[in-house]
Write an enzyme that holds these catalytic residues in place. Structure first.
Site, PDB file in Angstrom:
ATOM      1  N   HIS A  95       0.833  -1.217   0.000  1.00  0.00           N
ATOM      2  CA  HIS A  95       0.000   0.000   0.000  1.00  0.00           C
ATOM      3  C   HIS A  95       0.864   1.262   0.000  1.00  0.00           C
ATOM      4  CE1 HIS A  95      -3.515  -2.500   0.571  1.00  0.00           C
ATOM      5  NE2 HIS A  95      -3.035  -3.002   1.689  1.00  0.00           N
ATOM      6  N   ASP A 269     -10.807   3.317   1.254  1.00  0.00           N
ATOM      7  CA  ASP A 269     -10.006   4.302   0.528  1.00  0.00           C
ATOM      8  C   ASP A 269     -10.386   5.680   1.052  1.00  0.00           C
ATOM      9  OD1 ASP A 269      -8.678   2.538  -1.289  1.00  0.00           O
ATOM     10  OD2 ASP A 269     -10.573   2.318  -2.355  1.00  0.00           O
TER      11      ASP A 269
END
Length: 372
Positions: A95, A269
């Site tokens: 990530h 998100d």
């Protein structure tokens, strides 16, 4: 090659990258596996089980020092940065787009890194996300079930079909693995379940095996507003491109939702498909925006750590063995789909998404492997 299985240090993270059965397979391929003391305890696997599978159980420093390839679950934390260097390989959920300091470390150290979340298959799907996505979707519904209870701050509504009571409506944004996983449990509880997606073929395929109380709807503004007004729970499973500035559900849309309704954002998100989403933790899982409860825990599968560890280890093992058996460079050259997961190599950022979000120089991995 020497593989190092590390104990995760993120709060409430109980998963482990390799379970004893997969360690056994790695050893059978002729590799050495070091497992950090207690790495598997949170998932129900003892040090003795790892030793029986052929691993060497050792302290933290030894594993970091001895390993050629670091086999993890979560992204790097600052106290782990010091171990990155040009001779090492990192294989985990990285990530990097969300962690600029981690990206700085990866590039500055010249480490080679592959992110689980970016590896694809021939259909353009994400095989190393799939097992966690299913658990996250199902766990997302279970979270809604939990926080709908009045003792947990909810409206006191059981998300199930109960005689004499109006059936709750649960809406999934996205007909992917998250959405169908959540829908499976929500439908089994007898709820009226709706799935919104833009892909008719995906929904037609899902409908073939789904129960009658799941309705499939094209995702357009009209249908979305209808679901926002009528749903007790909105569950989002849509991964949002990091360079997008628009949303599916805007803050203003929360005014459409009925009292006591909640949002479960499995994708997590920040400022993504759900404008009001921000990451939360298992210790502090919910918050309210304009009266609407939000649950946005970013590692839901950790709550089901043994199941998660087994399924994740099964999924990642074939890719790990490619790198261990062939070496990093040869594995990247031979497997274009594995190469899609390459975040960086020798100080070069090869993940375009991170380059766009963090305004960094990008190197095309396909071109890189031709000249390295």
């Amino acid at each position: 090659m020497v593989i190092g299985v590390l104990k995760e240090i993120k709060g409430n993270e109980y998963r482990v990258a390799a379970v004893p059965a997969t360690v056994h397979e790695i050893v059978r391929h002729g590799h050495t596996v070091y497992v950090e003391t207690g790495a598997g305890v949170g998932s129900g696997f003892s040090d003795a089980q790892y030793e029986a599978a052929g691993a060497i159980v050792a302290d933290t420093n030894t594993v970091w020092e001895k390993a050629d390839l670091y086999y993890k679950v979560k992204e790097l934390f600052p106290q782990e940065f010091k171990w990155m260097n040009k001779d090492k390989i990192l294989f985990t959920y990285i990530h990097s787009n969300a962690h600029p300091d981690e990206t700085d470390t990866l590039l500055g150290s010249h480490v080679s890194a592959v992110a689980y979340e970016d590896v694809q298959d021939e259909e353009g799907k994400f095989p190393l996300l799939r097992p966690m996505s299913e658990l996250a979707g199902k766990g997302g519904f279970l979270a809604a079930l939990h926080f709908a209870q009045s003792v947990n701050g909810g409206p006191g509504k059981l998300l199930a079909n109960v005689t004499g009571v109006e059936t709750p409506i649960i809406t999934m944004l996205g007909c992917g693995v998250v959405g169908t996983g959540a829908a499976e449990l929500a439908a089994a509880f007898g709820n009226e379940v709706r799935i919104l997606d833009v892909n008719m073929n995906t929904m037609l395929a899902a409908k073939k095996t789904s129960p009658a109380n799941i309705t499939y709807m094209i995702s357009n503004r009209s249908n979305l507003e209808k679901c926002l007004r009528e749903s007790d729970v909105i569950i989002n499973g849509i991964l949002w491109a990091k360079d997008r500035k628009d949303h599916i559900v805007y803050r203003e849309d929360l005014k459409l939702m009925k009292p006591g309704a909640m949002i479960v954002d499995v994708a997590c998100d920040e400022n993504g498909a759900i404008e009001t989403c921000r990451d939360t933790t298992h210790d502090d899982p919910i918050y309210y925006v304009d009266g609407v409860m939000h649950y946005c825990v970013d590692n839901i599968p950790s709550a089901f750590s043994q199941t998660a560890s087994v399924t994740l280890a099964n999924a990642t093992l074939p890719y790990l063995l490619q790198m261990a058996d062939k070496g990093f460079k040869k594995a990247m050259e031979d497997n274009r789909l594995l190469r899609l997961g390459m975040t960086c190599y020798d100080g070069k950022l090869t993940l375009k998404e991170t380059a766009l979000k963090q305004n960094r120089e990008w190197t095309d991995a396909d071109e890189l492997v031709k000249v390295w």
